[in-house]
Design a protein around this motif. Structure first.
Motif, PDB file in Angstrom:
ATOM      1  N   TYR A   1     -56.027  73.956  47.757  1.00 19.88           N
ATOM      2  CA  TYR A   1     -56.362  73.554  49.115  1.00 19.88           C
ATOM      3  C   TYR A   1     -55.244  73.964  50.072  1.00 19.88           C
ATOM      4  O   TYR A   1     -54.086  74.103  49.669  1.00 19.88           O
ATOM      5  CB  TYR A   1     -56.501  72.025  49.229  1.00 19.88           C
ATOM      6  CG  TYR A   1     -57.238  71.353  48.117  1.00 19.88           C
ATOM      7  CD1 TYR A   1     -58.600  71.062  48.230  1.00 19.88           C
ATOM      8  CD2 TYR A   1     -56.570  70.977  46.948  1.00 19.88           C
ATOM      9  CE1 TYR A   1     -59.272  70.417  47.200  1.00 19.88           C
ATOM     10  CE2 TYR A   1     -57.237  70.340  45.918  1.00 19.88           C
ATOM     11  CZ  TYR A   1     -58.595  70.064  46.047  1.00 19.88           C
ATOM     12  OH  TYR A   1     -59.256  69.438  45.030  1.00 19.88           O
TER      13      TYR A   1
ATOM     14  N   LYS B   1     -67.982  66.666  51.578  1.00 20.95           N
ATOM     15  CA  LYS B   1     -67.191  65.973  50.564  1.00 20.95           C
ATOM     16  C   LYS B   1     -67.136  66.804  49.293  1.00 20.95           C
ATOM     17  O   LYS B   1     -67.854  67.803  49.131  1.00 20.95           O
ATOM     18  CB  LYS B   1     -67.773  64.589  50.261  1.00 20.95           C
ATOM     19  CG  LYS B   1     -69.184  64.621  49.684  1.00 20.95           C
ATOM     20  CD  LYS B   1     -69.688  63.202  49.412  1.00 20.95           C
ATOM     21  CE  LYS B   1     -71.133  63.216  48.893  1.00 20.95           C
ATOM     22  NZ  LYS B   1     -71.617  61.854  48.581  1.00 20.95           N
ATOM     23  N   ILE B   2     -66.271  66.383  48.383  1.00 25.67           N
ATOM     24  CA  ILE B   2     -66.188  66.954  47.041  1.00 25.67           C
ATOM     25  C   ILE B   2     -66.474  65.829  46.058  1.00 25.67           C
ATOM     26  O   ILE B   2     -65.864  64.755  46.143  1.00 25.67           O
ATOM     27  CB  ILE B   2     -64.792  67.549  46.759  1.00 25.67           C
ATOM     28  CG1 ILE B   2     -64.446  68.605  47.805  1.00 25.67           C
ATOM     29  CG2 ILE B   2     -64.747  68.156  45.363  1.00 25.67           C
ATOM     30  CD1 ILE B   2     -63.015  69.097  47.710  1.00 25.67           C
TER      31      ILE B   2
ATOM     32  N   ILE C   1     -61.061  64.759  51.990  1.00 26.57           N
ATOM     33  CA  ILE C   1     -62.041  65.611  52.674  1.00 26.57           C
ATOM     34  C   ILE C   1     -63.043  64.757  53.444  1.00 26.57           C
ATOM     35  O   ILE C   1     -63.339  65.015  54.623  1.00 26.57           O
ATOM     36  CB  ILE C   1     -62.772  66.521  51.667  1.00 26.57           C
ATOM     37  CG1 ILE C   1     -61.763  67.419  50.920  1.00 26.57           C
ATOM     38  CG2 ILE C   1     -63.849  67.337  52.353  1.00 26.57           C
ATOM     39  CD1 ILE C   1     -60.914  68.296  51.809  1.00 26.57           C
TER      40      ILE C   1
ATOM     41  N   TYR D   1     -58.029  60.232  43.969  1.00 34.80           N
ATOM     42  CA  TYR D   1     -58.438  61.635  44.050  1.00 34.80           C
ATOM     43  C   TYR D   1     -57.935  62.264  45.345  1.00 34.80           C
ATOM     44  O   TYR D   1     -58.168  61.733  46.446  1.00 34.80           O
ATOM     45  CB  TYR D   1     -59.960  61.769  44.037  1.00 34.80           C
ATOM     46  CG  TYR D   1     -60.657  61.390  42.756  1.00 34.80           C
ATOM     47  CD1 TYR D   1     -60.041  61.525  41.517  1.00 34.80           C
ATOM     48  CD2 TYR D   1     -61.970  60.925  42.798  1.00 34.80           C
ATOM     49  CE1 TYR D   1     -60.708  61.199  40.350  1.00 34.80           C
ATOM     50  CE2 TYR D   1     -62.655  60.595  41.644  1.00 34.80           C
ATOM     51  CZ  TYR D   1     -62.016  60.738  40.411  1.00 34.80           C
ATOM     52  OH  TYR D   1     -62.701  60.409  39.267  1.00 34.80           O
TER      53      TYR D   1
ATOM     54  N   ASN E   1     -65.137  73.273  43.307  1.00 33.90           N
ATOM     55  CA  ASN E   1     -63.782  73.154  43.819  1.00 33.90           C
ATOM     56  C   ASN E   1     -62.816  73.756  42.802  1.00 33.90           C
ATOM     57  O   ASN E   1     -62.814  73.376  41.632  1.00 33.90           O
ATOM     58  CB  ASN E   1     -63.467  71.669  44.041  1.00 33.90           C
ATOM     59  CG  ASN E   1     -62.027  71.434  44.432  1.00 33.90           C
ATOM     60  OD1 ASN E   1     -61.377  72.299  44.991  1.00 33.90           O
ATOM     61  ND2 ASN E   1     -61.528  70.233  44.137  1.00 33.90           N
TER      62      ASN E   1
ATOM     63  N   THR F   1     -59.273  64.814  46.484  1.00 33.33           N
ATOM     64  CA  THR F   1     -60.511  65.271  47.122  1.00 33.33           C
ATOM     65  C   THR F   1     -61.085  64.250  48.102  1.00 33.33           C
ATOM     66  O   THR F   1     -61.872  64.606  48.988  1.00 33.33           O
ATOM     67  CB  THR F   1     -61.565  65.582  46.052  1.00 33.33           C
ATOM     68  OG1 THR F   1     -61.674  64.466  45.151  1.00 33.33           O
ATOM     69  CG2 THR F   1     -61.171  66.814  45.252  1.00 33.33           C
TER      70      THR F   1
ATOM     71  N   GLY G   1     -65.528  69.756  40.077  1.00 32.51           N
ATOM     72  CA  GLY G   1     -65.936  69.025  41.265  1.00 32.51           C
ATOM     73  C   GLY G   1     -66.855  69.892  42.102  1.00 32.51           C
ATOM     74  O   GLY G   1     -66.623  71.097  42.250  1.00 32.51           O
TER      75      GLY G   1
ATOM     76  N   ILE H   1     -60.752  74.413  51.634  1.00 28.89           N
ATOM     77  CA  ILE H   1     -60.854  74.313  50.181  1.00 28.89           C
ATOM     78  C   ILE H   1     -61.130  75.700  49.622  1.00 28.89           C
ATOM     79  O   ILE H   1     -61.990  76.426  50.129  1.00 28.89           O
ATOM     80  CB  ILE H   1     -62.015  73.385  49.778  1.00 28.89           C
ATOM     81  CG1 ILE H   1     -61.906  72.048  50.508  1.00 28.89           C
ATOM     82  CG2 ILE H   1     -62.062  73.191  48.266  1.00 28.89           C
ATOM     83  CD1 ILE H   1     -63.236  71.340  50.665  1.00 28.89           C
TER      84      ILE H   1
ATOM     85  N   THR I   1     -62.972  77.648  47.085  1.00 27.70           N
ATOM     86  CA  THR I   1     -64.142  77.369  46.241  1.00 27.70           C
ATOM     87  C   THR I   1     -64.552  78.627  45.484  1.00 27.70           C
ATOM     88  O   THR I   1     -64.030  79.722  45.703  1.00 27.70           O
ATOM     89  CB  THR I   1     -65.331  76.874  47.088  1.00 27.70           C
ATOM     90  OG1 THR I   1     -65.836  77.962  47.880  1.00 27.70           O
ATOM     91  CG2 THR I   1     -64.929  75.717  47.986  1.00 27.70           C
TER      92      THR I   1
ATOM     93  N   GLU J   1     -66.560  64.646  42.123  1.00 26.66           N
ATOM     94  CA  GLU J   1     -66.129  64.955  40.760  1.00 26.66           C
ATOM     95  C   GLU J   1     -67.305  64.856  39.795  1.00 26.66           C
ATOM     96  O   GLU J   1     -68.257  64.093  40.015  1.00 26.66           O
ATOM     97  CB  GLU J   1     -65.003  64.004  40.326  1.00 26.66           C
ATOM     98  CG  GLU J   1     -63.758  64.076  41.191  1.00 26.66           C
ATOM     99  CD  GLU J   1     -63.112  65.445  41.190  1.00 26.66           C
ATOM    100  OE1 GLU J   1     -63.091  66.085  40.116  1.00 26.66           O
ATOM    101  OE2 GLU J   1     -62.655  65.891  42.254  1.00 26.66           O
TER     102      GLU J   1
END
Length: 459
Positions: free
Chosen positions: A172, A150-151, A201, A196, A168, A198, A139, A127, A129, A153
């Motif tokens: 990716y 994890k991400i 992940i 999502y 985030n 995300t 996120g 990811i 970031t 939101e």
């Protein structure tokens, strides 16, 4: 290992309050989608797929090279957007970039570093970031023991997660087959009712696969444009980047903060540009060019040692040593050859002026071909339009057009010909000829005393 890129460009951009698709809003003269594609091109991907949706035909029409695309009929989230790419990519071995089409500040250098980091770590997902001064709306990257788990939101985050500053960026890199396998397992059980991206992940982590994060050096690059405020921020940041690069490459910008240069403009070293100058489109500026305060250049070529003084140049060519201004205007399809002088309040449209020709002031030249060493006196007009049709004027080498001449096209003026000041020229003028086209002056002695304007002078 093959590289793939998926660019998400389906959104309407409700907060932009515009019917124009969000990714087609421009930053420094290029659409946001074009900026992203330039960055992606640094990877030389084996396949690039664009996900379109809102006004898809307009988005695709903006892309000259006809890339592969899929259409997201309903905007059901980023996960869904990538899912529908599966028929084009899910069988392929390789590494896949997923990036949003509304992130115009992301650089190709950053994407190359992201890929290199992903491969060096042997990750399933990496990811991109950033550490945000204010992470509200982004996120959050949730880690355990330094590893990404994890991400979350913004709308699904608890208070502890909202306090996390690492965000985030929406960019990716994935192992391609692992990505599409994980996408079959996501759901829309969240506050938005969306799928999502995300969520993959957490799926990777639960399967014991390695998830990494690569942090941006420059937070500015992470900017996603969702409204006009962010659009203006992107414009300002990109303009500063462009100006910095030009100065590093040898261009003198007297006041960079008031100099507006589009992304596709090319400027050679030793050009000098003063403040309050706008240079747009696919303009090329050669060495030794001087552009003074208040000028505007659009889609034009300025060759070496050209000078533009407080003037407008549009879709034109100025060859070596030519100059214009102040307050001149070159309209589209104009060519000034070497050492042409165009002075104050002169407008030229769709015309070619030969070397060393001069139009010093207060002149209009339209739809004309002008030879070398021609002189235009003040107040000259080529009358090229009769209300329905445009007509051409041809003036050959060394002609002299007297002040206040009106040249009625179609018209040919020969070599070394001269038109007398104040003439209206309606017929061709042969070589070496003086053309006089004005009424003879007649004086009516004393008649002025009978006119309404007359005021008797005091004795």
């Amino acid at each position: 290992m093959k590289k793939y890129a998926i660019i998400l460009a389906a959104g309407k951009g409700t907060r932009m309050k515009s019917d124009l698709p969000k990714v087609l809003h421009k930053v420094t003269g290029k659409t946001m989608l074009d900026h992203v594609r330039v960055a992606v091109s640094a990877l030389s991907p084996d396949k690039e797929v664009i996900v379109v949706g809102h006004r898809a035909d307009d988005v695709l029409a903006s892309l000259a090279d006809g890339p592969e695309f899929v259409k997201q009929e309903e905007q059901l989230g980023t996960g869904h957007a990538v899912q529908i790419v599966a028929p084009l990519l899910d069988k392929d071995e390789g590494t896949t970039l997923v990036i949003a089409g509304d992130t115009p500040l992301i650089s190709g250098d950053t994407l190359e570093k992201l890929f290199a980091y992903h491969e060096s770590e042997g990750a399933t997902a990496t990811i991109l970031t950033a550490i945000a001064p204010d992470p509200t709306g982004y996120g959050r990257i949730i880690r355990e023991g330094g590893q990404v788990t994890k991400i979350v939101e913004q709308k699904d985050a608890n208070e502890e997660e909202k306090a996390v500053p690492e965000i985030n960026t929406g960019t990716y890199v994935f192992d391609n087959k692992a990505l599409f396998d994980a996408l079959t397992k996501i759901n829309n059980n969240n506050n938005q009712g969306e799928y999502y991206l995300t969520d993959v992940i957490e799926i990777f982590k639960n399967a014991g696969q390695k998830v990494c994060a690569y942090s941006l050096d420059d937070f500015e690059e992470s900017l996603g444009v969702n409204d006009r405020v962010a659009l203006s921020q992107a414009e300002k940041s990109m303009r500063a980047r462009i100006n910095h690069n030009h100065m590093v490459n040898g261009v003198t910008l007297i006041d960079p903060e008031t100099t507006y240069i589009d992304a596709d403009v090319e400027i050679a070293p030793d050009a000098l540009i003063e403040g309050n100058v706008v240079i747009k489109g696919k303009t090329t500026i050669k060495s030794g060019v001087v552009i003074t305060n208040g000028s505007r250049i659009v889609d034009s070529v300025l060759h070496s040692n050209v000078e533009v003084r407080n003037s407008t140049v549009e879709s034109s060519i100025m060859e070596t040593g030519s100059n214009i201004g102040p307050y001149g205007h070159l309209r589209p399809q104009t060519i000034l050859h070497e050492n042409v002088h165009v002075g104050n309040f002169v407008e030229i449209k769709g015309s070619t002026l030969g070397a060393n020709t001069k139009a010093g002031h207060l002149t209009y030249i339209g739809n004309a071909t002008v030879g070398e060493d021609v002189n235009f006196g003040a107040g000259t007009i080529t009358v090229n339009y009769d209300g329905q049709n445009k007509f051409h004027t041809e003036i050959e080498d060394h002609a002299f057009v007297g002040s206040n001449s009106t040249l009625i096209a179609p018209l040919h003026i020969g070599k070394n010909a001269l038109t007398a000041a104040g003439s209206t020229i309606t017929s061709d003028v042969p070589d070496d000829t003086v053309a006089i086209g004005r009424a003879r002056q007649t004086d009516k002695i004393g008649r002025a005393k009978k006119l309404p304007h007359y005021k008797k002078l005091d004795d």
